[in-house]
Design a protein around this motif. Structure first.
Motif, PDB file in Angstrom:
ATOM      1  N   SER A   8      -4.342  -8.948  -9.505  1.00 60.05           N
ATOM      2  CA  SER A   8      -3.112  -9.053  -8.720  1.00 60.05           C
ATOM      3  C   SER A   8      -3.338  -8.474  -7.325  1.00 60.05           C
ATOM      4  O   SER A   8      -3.818  -7.354  -7.168  1.00 60.05           O
ATOM      5  CB  SER A   8      -1.989  -8.282  -9.416  1.00 60.05           C
ATOM      6  OG  SER A   8      -0.831  -8.269  -8.603  1.00 60.05           O
ATOM      7  N   ALA A  16       0.202  -6.314  -3.834  1.00 66.82           N
ATOM      8  CA  ALA A  16       0.407  -5.101  -3.048  1.00 66.82           C
ATOM      9  C   ALA A  16      -0.567  -4.989  -1.875  1.00 66.82           C
ATOM     10  O   ALA A  16      -0.517  -4.018  -1.125  1.00 66.82           O
ATOM     11  CB  ALA A  16       0.281  -3.867  -3.941  1.00 66.82           C
ATOM     12  N   SER A  17      -1.432  -5.973  -1.715  1.00 65.59           N
ATOM     13  CA  SER A  17      -2.445  -5.897  -0.658  1.00 65.59           C
ATOM     14  C   SER A  17      -1.831  -6.104   0.723  1.00 65.59           C
ATOM     15  O   SER A  17      -0.910  -6.905   0.903  1.00 65.59           O
ATOM     16  CB  SER A  17      -3.531  -6.956  -0.889  1.00 65.59           C
ATOM     17  OG  SER A  17      -4.188  -6.725  -2.113  1.00 65.59           O
ATOM     18  N   ARG A  18      -2.389  -5.397   1.705  1.00 62.09           N
ATOM     19  CA  ARG A  18      -1.905  -5.470   3.085  1.00 62.09           C
ATOM     20  C   ARG A  18      -2.950  -6.154   3.963  1.00 62.09           C
ATOM     21  O   ARG A  18      -4.130  -5.821   3.875  1.00 62.09           O
ATOM     22  CB  ARG A  18      -1.629  -4.068   3.627  1.00 62.09           C
ATOM     23  CG  ARG A  18      -0.557  -3.298   2.861  1.00 62.09           C
ATOM     24  CD  ARG A  18      -0.603  -1.818   3.234  1.00 62.09           C
ATOM     25  NE  ARG A  18       0.449  -1.071   2.585  1.00 62.09           N
ATOM     26  CZ  ARG A  18       1.610  -0.731   3.148  1.00 62.09           C
ATOM     27  NH1 ARG A  18       1.843  -1.065   4.417  1.00 62.09           N
ATOM     28  NH2 ARG A  18       2.519  -0.054   2.483  1.00 62.09           N
ATOM     29  N   GLN A  54       2.646  -8.736   2.525  1.00 66.46           N
ATOM     30  CA  GLN A  54       2.600  -7.568   3.412  1.00 66.46           C
ATOM     31  C   GLN A  54       1.604  -7.843   4.536  1.00 66.46           C
ATOM     32  O   GLN A  54       0.408  -7.611   4.397  1.00 66.46           O
ATOM     33  CB  GLN A  54       2.217  -6.312   2.622  1.00 66.46           C
ATOM     34  CG  GLN A  54       3.211  -5.988   1.506  1.00 66.46           C
ATOM     35  CD  GLN A  54       2.986  -4.610   0.933  1.00 66.46           C
ATOM     36  OE1 GLN A  54       3.105  -3.613   1.649  1.00 66.46           O
ATOM     37  NE2 GLN A  54       2.652  -4.560  -0.350  1.00 66.46           N
ATOM     38  N   LYS A  61     -10.438  -4.328  -4.073  1.00 65.19           N
ATOM     39  CA  LYS A  61      -9.664  -3.728  -5.149  1.00 65.19           C
ATOM     40  C   LYS A  61     -10.569  -3.251  -6.274  1.00 65.19           C
ATOM     41  O   LYS A  61     -10.364  -2.167  -6.845  1.00 65.19           O
ATOM     42  CB  LYS A  61      -8.639  -4.724  -5.689  1.00 65.19           C
ATOM     43  CG  LYS A  61      -7.610  -4.083  -6.612  1.00 65.19           C
ATOM     44  CD  LYS A  61      -6.510  -5.046  -6.978  1.00 65.19           C
ATOM     45  CE  LYS A  61      -5.367  -4.326  -7.683  1.00 65.19           C
ATOM     46  NZ  LYS A  61      -5.799  -3.510  -8.825  1.00 65.19           N
TER      47      LYS A  61
END
Length: 385
Positions: free
Chosen positions: A4, A7-9, A34, A130
């Protein structure tokens, strides 16, 4: 299982507004929401510090500060050494690619941007980051837990102040060294005051080293209090400990052990052994190996141990150690071996009669490769003259 990336920017640094909007649209379609943008390298550096992106999409040619310079400055900062930087350039040549990689880029995308390629490369870099981040966090957690476990294991051993108190009470010289071959080890030793004139010594070495062996030392520590030492000979005490260990040790795991009681009134050392390396006793300047035969602990519930006694008058000494001392070797030296211990100790006593353990370890490490392949415990016990 898909990783997943919700939540990565992502930070987009490009002086062209159309390019910024196009890249943001492609990335949002890939499920990344994001997103932050900057118009040049100077603004990009500020956004990196405030936005903390997981990936930077960086244009090469920009006013004020180009992408190559921004990338170089990021790589100079330790916190951004591993930040994925994906260059986008209209010059699809070997020279241009080399410039991007030399500046510290992770990968590049050729203009005009192909949506499929862009999304695939962004996802690849984010997934890799990640995985590395998760691995680094896992490693940091393991290191913290191992550090705490090592502190707990060291707390099982006698503290220097405790050794000094015992040495003063029984007019002894006590010196010890404990070293694990990895973060944790399978050696255990301790000294136990029994009454006004008797003191006991125990050294146990579990098979193997590392976490499994260390867990066994904790098992041992919880069992010792179940078997009072004051009113039984060493052989019976060792037999009781063996039966208890047999119940809790996994199949195939065992330990060697030496357990001795020194009686100051009779100048007698009575001991029992479970296959431990032969201790060295020194009396009137003569050093010799003691018999330490016996079935290892945890192998059989029916194991029987024998008591052996010898005079240990004032001025005499006893040296206990685990098998790392006789089994570890170096590139130019073989193992010292059992028969080599008295000679090693004799040379150490000549160097420092009062405290020979230090010189002995210096000689041992001078001929041994590090890190050690096994845990090392060495205990020097001497009666004051």
């Amino acid at each position: 299982m898909p990783i997943s990336l919700a939540a990565s920017r992502v930070l987009i640094v490009d002086d062209n507004e159309f390019n910024r909007k196009s890249l943001a649209l492609m990335i949002r379609r890939a499920g990344l929401t994001q997103i932050e943008v900057a118009e040049n390298g100077v603004e990009g550096l500020r956004k990196v510090e405030s936005f903390r992106p997981d990936l930077v999409l960086l244009d090469v040619s920009m006013p004020v500060m180009d992408g190559l310079e921004m990338c170089r400055r990021l790589r100079e900062r330790l916190t951004h050494e591993e930040l994925p930087i994906l260059f986008q350039t209209a010059l699809d040549s070997d020279e241009e690619q080399v410039r991007c990689f030399e500046a510290g880029g992770s990968d590049f995308i050729s203009k005009p941007i192909k949506p499929g390629e862009c999304v695939a490369r962004v996802r690849h870099q984010l997934e890799k980051r990640k995985l590395f981040t998760d691995l680094a966090n896992f490693r940091a957690r393991v290191e913290r837990e191992l550090k705490h476990a090592k502190a707990m294991q060291l707390s099982l051993l006698p503290e220097p102040r405790e050794l000094e108190a015992v040495a003063e009470r029984y007019e002894l010289v006590l010196d010890a060294h404990f070293e694990t071959s990895s973060e944790l080890g399978g050696d255990f030793w301790n000294v136990y005051p029994l009454d006004s004139h008797r003191v006991a010594f125990l050294l146990v070495d579990f098979a193997g080293h590392g976490i499994t062996a260390a867990i066994n030392t904790f098992r041992l520590h919880t069992l010792i209090d179940r078997f009072p030492m004051q009113h039984v000979p060493p052989s019976e005490w060792l037999a009781g400990l063996n039966r208890a260990l047999k119940e809790v040790l996994p199949v195939g795991q065992f330990a060697t052990a030496f357990f001795g009681i020194l009686d100051l009134h009779t100048d007698t050392l009575t001991y029992a052994s479970a296959g431990a390396p032969n201790p060295v006793v020194g009396i009137a300047g003569e050093l010799r190996l003691l018999d330490s035969a016996g079935l290892v602990l945890g192998a059989s519930r029916r194991a029987v141990y024998a008591d052996r006694s010898l005079r240990l008058p004032r001025g005499s000494c006893l040296f206990l150690y685990s098998d790392a001392l006789i089994e570890c070797s170096g590139p130019d030296n073989g193992p010292i071996g059992q028969d080599g211990v008295p000679g090693l100790l004799r040379g150490a006593i000549a160097a420092n009669r009062a405290r020979p353990l230090g010189p002995l370890l210096e000689r041992f490490y001078a001929r041994t490769s590090l890190p050690l392949r096994d845990d090392l415990t060495a205990v020097w016990i001497a009666r004051r003259a």
